[in-house]
Motif scaffolding. Sequence first.
Motif, PDB file in Angstrom:
ATOM      1  N   GLY A  19       0.840  -1.195   0.000  1.00  0.00           N
ATOM      2  CA  GLY A  19       0.000   0.000   0.000  1.00  0.00           C
ATOM      3  C   GLY A  19       0.871   1.239   0.000  1.00  0.00           C
ATOM      4  N   PRO A  20       0.267   2.409   0.158  1.00  0.00           N
ATOM      5  CA  PRO A  20       1.068   3.641   0.191  1.00  0.00           C
ATOM      6  C   PRO A  20       2.059   3.599   1.354  1.00  0.00           C
ATOM      7  CG  PRO A  20      -1.263   4.150  -0.013  1.00  0.00           C
ATOM      8  CD  PRO A  20      -1.152   2.679   0.265  1.00  0.00           C
ATOM      9  N   LEU A  21       3.301   3.941   1.074  1.00  0.00           N
ATOM     10  CA  LEU A  21       4.349   3.902   2.079  1.00  0.00           C
ATOM     11  C   LEU A  21       4.818   5.306   2.432  1.00  0.00           C
ATOM     12  CD1 LEU A  21       6.471   1.018   0.535  1.00  0.00           C
ATOM     13  CD2 LEU A  21       4.997   0.876   2.550  1.00  0.00           C
ATOM     14  N   TYR A  22       5.332   5.452   3.628  1.00  0.00           N
ATOM     15  CA  TYR A  22       5.985   6.678   4.067  1.00  0.00           C
ATOM     16  C   TYR A  22       7.469   6.465   3.794  1.00  0.00           C
ATOM     17  CZ  TYR A  22       1.600   7.666   6.397  1.00  0.00           C
ATOM     18  OH  TYR A  22       0.280   7.907   6.650  1.00  0.00           O
ATOM     19  N   VAL A  23       8.017   7.241   2.852  1.00  0.00           N
ATOM     20  CA  VAL A  23       9.366   7.012   2.343  1.00  0.00           C
ATOM     21  C   VAL A  23      10.279   8.154   2.777  1.00  0.00           C
ATOM     22  CG1 VAL A  23      10.739   6.705   0.244  1.00  0.00           C
ATOM     23  CG2 VAL A  23       8.411   5.772   0.365  1.00  0.00           C
ATOM     24  N   PRO A  24      11.392   7.836   3.454  1.00  0.00           N
ATOM     25  CA  PRO A  24      12.320   8.891   3.866  1.00  0.00           C
ATOM     26  C   PRO A  24      12.986   9.536   2.662  1.00  0.00           C
ATOM     27  CG  PRO A  24      13.156   6.713   4.484  1.00  0.00           C
ATOM     28  CD  PRO A  24      11.803   6.514   3.892  1.00  0.00           C
ATOM     29  N   VAL A  25      13.141  10.855   2.723  1.00  0.00           N
ATOM     30  CA  VAL A  25      13.758  11.617   1.637  1.00  0.00           C
ATOM     31  C   VAL A  25      14.815  12.549   2.222  1.00  0.00           C
ATOM     32  CG1 VAL A  25      11.748  11.511   0.102  1.00  0.00           C
ATOM     33  CG2 VAL A  25      11.960  13.393   1.725  1.00  0.00           C
TER      34      VAL A  25
END
Length: 119
Positions: A19-25
């Motif tokens: 599903g939608p992920l929280y991705v570090p940037v």
Amino acid sequence: MCLFQYEDDPEPEEQVPAGPLYVPVRPGRAGVVVRLFRTPLGARTAVGFTSAERLTATLGAAQPWIRLSESALRAMAEPVGASVLTVDPTLTAPAVTATATGSATTPVPQAPETAARTA
């Protein structure tokens, strides 16, 4: 002789979309860039979290993030050599502590608790 058939059970190797992920940037020339990490064995990996709370618990409150689907994150990471996607990793680097003599000691890191997905 009894034969059991488990037609409803998925194979362990089957990948289930996260599903939608929280991705570090991190900051980049054109805005932000997806942060890539390394597995304990040194392979490059893209990282995604299933909640903002999990990302914050692992990387800290100051870590910026964006929302991406698993397929979008894979598409961005594979061309730069990150064919592994790690979902909800825990930080495995131990804290460095100072001894009475002022020198730093580092405990032996524990095995990571991750759900790595390969392409």
